[in-house]
Design an enzyme around this catalytic site. Structure first.
Site, PDB file in Angstrom:
ATOM      1  N   ASN A  37       0.854  -1.187   0.000  1.00  0.00           N
ATOM      2  CA  ASN A  37       0.000   0.000   0.000  1.00  0.00           C
ATOM      3  C   ASN A  37       0.889   1.237   0.000  1.00  0.00           C
ATOM      4  O   ASN A  37       2.112   1.128  -0.030  1.00  0.00           O
ATOM      5  CB  ASN A  37      -0.953  -0.017   1.202  1.00  0.00           C
ATOM      6  CG  ASN A  37      -0.199  -0.122   2.515  1.00  0.00           C
ATOM      7  OD1 ASN A  37       0.589   0.755   2.851  1.00  0.00           O
ATOM      8  ND2 ASN A  37      -0.431  -1.197   3.252  1.00  0.00           N
ATOM      9  N   LYS A  91     -12.435  -4.835  17.164  1.00  0.00           N
ATOM     10  CA  LYS A  91     -11.089  -5.276  17.508  1.00  0.00           C
ATOM     11  C   LYS A  91     -10.892  -5.411  19.014  1.00  0.00           C
ATOM     12  O   LYS A  91     -10.036  -6.167  19.466  1.00  0.00           O
ATOM     13  CB  LYS A  91     -10.058  -4.281  16.971  1.00  0.00           C
ATOM     14  CG  LYS A  91     -10.144  -4.021  15.475  1.00  0.00           C
ATOM     15  CD  LYS A  91      -9.678  -5.189  14.658  1.00  0.00           C
ATOM     16  CE  LYS A  91      -9.626  -4.810  13.174  1.00  0.00           C
ATOM     17  NZ  LYS A  91      -9.175  -5.929  12.327  1.00  0.00           N
TER      18      LYS A  91
END
Length: 398
Positions: free
Chosen positions: A208, A341
């Site tokens: 990325n 998360k």
């Protein structure tokens, strides 16, 4: 910053001991007094006369020197310094420290001191990676021993990998951080940064656009507040901050392993842009164009490093912070990610191409906590790092 500071420098027996001579010189240039202790093994690499001349101080070598015991004594010697530094710290020295042994002057001083201790490990890569050394590292960290390095690089033995002693400039930075009263002194913080590269074949990979700039800025800000920072970085465009323990990785699985090895920590900040997927079976050879059409790449999911630490139960860091790079619905997606998360905070930002944030020098984030979502104005990534470090210090100090 080091003027009139007294540093007890223990020089262990390794080829990196030659760096200790430059370390002494630079410390004295900054106004510090250096009291050198040379181990018997250290004498095989640097001579007492050289050490004494550079330090302008007597070199201490023998635990059973009765004159010194009468004049100062190993107890007084160990406690008269502002900081004890071990450079290089060999595998043997780390093992004796972790085991609480005190059978020579250096190890006795380390057992007797009531002052902070900073060590700069230096050894062969296989010795550093050995389970016994890693157990000793974990024990020393739990005992409050501070680390600078080791770095990855070429070894005198011809091998390559982690184990090189940190450069003198890095050790100086770490010493200055230790001797500066900051709100994070005594705290150990893990920071991940940069992208990961997931190989397709020997020349291609999935990645990325993360530069690692925000993670590096945060690491530097944490060091400035006195934290011991373990900095796990992928192949970033920007250099790591000074004064941190750098662990370099390439893939998500390597980053996960490095994170696990860095624990326990007081806080963990996951600023790295970890690739969500990897190729299930990377090719051992460069994939060639063929008349048969395009190759089919089967992807599989990478480990969720953030969730793994946030949900670990016993031994979980007191503060776990994730990052979320979004292109739409930034706050909503970040809040959902925080809940999913199990982390305490999410630092979210809009990385749409028109913002210029991904790879740029500025950032505009929203700090999402359980209580609220706090938008910050656009500012430099360095300032974002300082603000976030200050919030971390405030939370860990409460």
């Amino acid at each position: 910053m080091l003027a009139q500071k007294r540093i007890l420098l223990i020089i262990g027996g390794g080829i990196a001991a030659y760096k200790s001579l430059d370390l002494i010189r630079r410390l004295r240039d900054r106004g510090a007094e250096v009291v050198p202790v040379l181990t018997r093994a250290g004498e095989e690499f640097v001579k007492p006369l050289s050490v004494s001349a550079l330090a302008a101080h007597k070199v201490y070598r023998d635990l059973f020197d009765l004159t010194d015991e009468a004049e100062m004594g190993h107890i007084q010697l160990s406690r008269s310094a502002d900081l004890v530094v071990v450079a290089p710290a060999t595998a043997d020295m780390m093992g004796r420290m972790a085991g609480g042994l005190a059978n020579d002057l250096a190890s006795t001083l380390l057992m007797a001191t009531d002052k902070p201790v900073l060590i700069a490990p230096a050894m062969n890569v296989r010795m550093w990676e050995h389970p016994a050394t890693q157990r000793n590292r974990e024990q020393l960290a739990a005992d409050g021993i501070r680390f600078v390095g080791p770095e990855a690089g070429s070894m005198a033995c011809g091998e390559y990998g982690p184990g090189r002693m940190a450069e003198v400039a890095q050790i100086i930075d770490a010493i200055e951080a230790e001797l500066t009263a900051g709100p994070l002194v005594g705290k150990r913080v893990l920071v991940t940064s940069g992208p990961t590269h997931e190989p397709i074949d020997p020349v291609r990979y999935i990645a990325n656009r993360s530069s690692g700039a925000q993670g590096s800025a945060l690491g530097q800000a944490l060091v400035a507040l006195g934290a011991e920072v373990v900095f796990v970085t992928g192949p970033a465009d920007v250099p790591p901050p000074k004064g941190v323990q750098v662990v370099r990785v390439q893939t998500a699985r390597e980053m996960q392993q490095a994170v696990q090895q860095a624990l326990p920590v007081d806080a963990a900040v996951f600023a790295a842009a970890v690739a969500d997927w990897r190729v299930a079976t990377a090719s051992d050879h460069k994939m060639k164009k063929t008349a048969g059409g395009l190759p089919v790449l089967e992807l599989e999911e990478n480990p969720d490093i953030l969730a793994g630490v946030a949900q670990m139960g016993a031994g979980r860091p007191r503060l776990v912070i994730g990052f979320a790079a979004e292109t739409e619905n930034v706050t909503e997606y970040a809040a959902a990610k925080r809940r999913r998360k199990g982390c305490d905070w999410i630092v979210a930002n809009d990385v749409s191409p028109e913002t210029g944030i991904m790879g740029g020098s500025e950032n505009a984030v929203v700090l999402v906590t359980e209580e609220n979502a706090e938008p910050w104005p656009r500012m430099s990534k360095s300032e974002v790092g300082r603000r976030l470090a200050a919030r971390i210090a405030e939370t860990l100090g409460s």
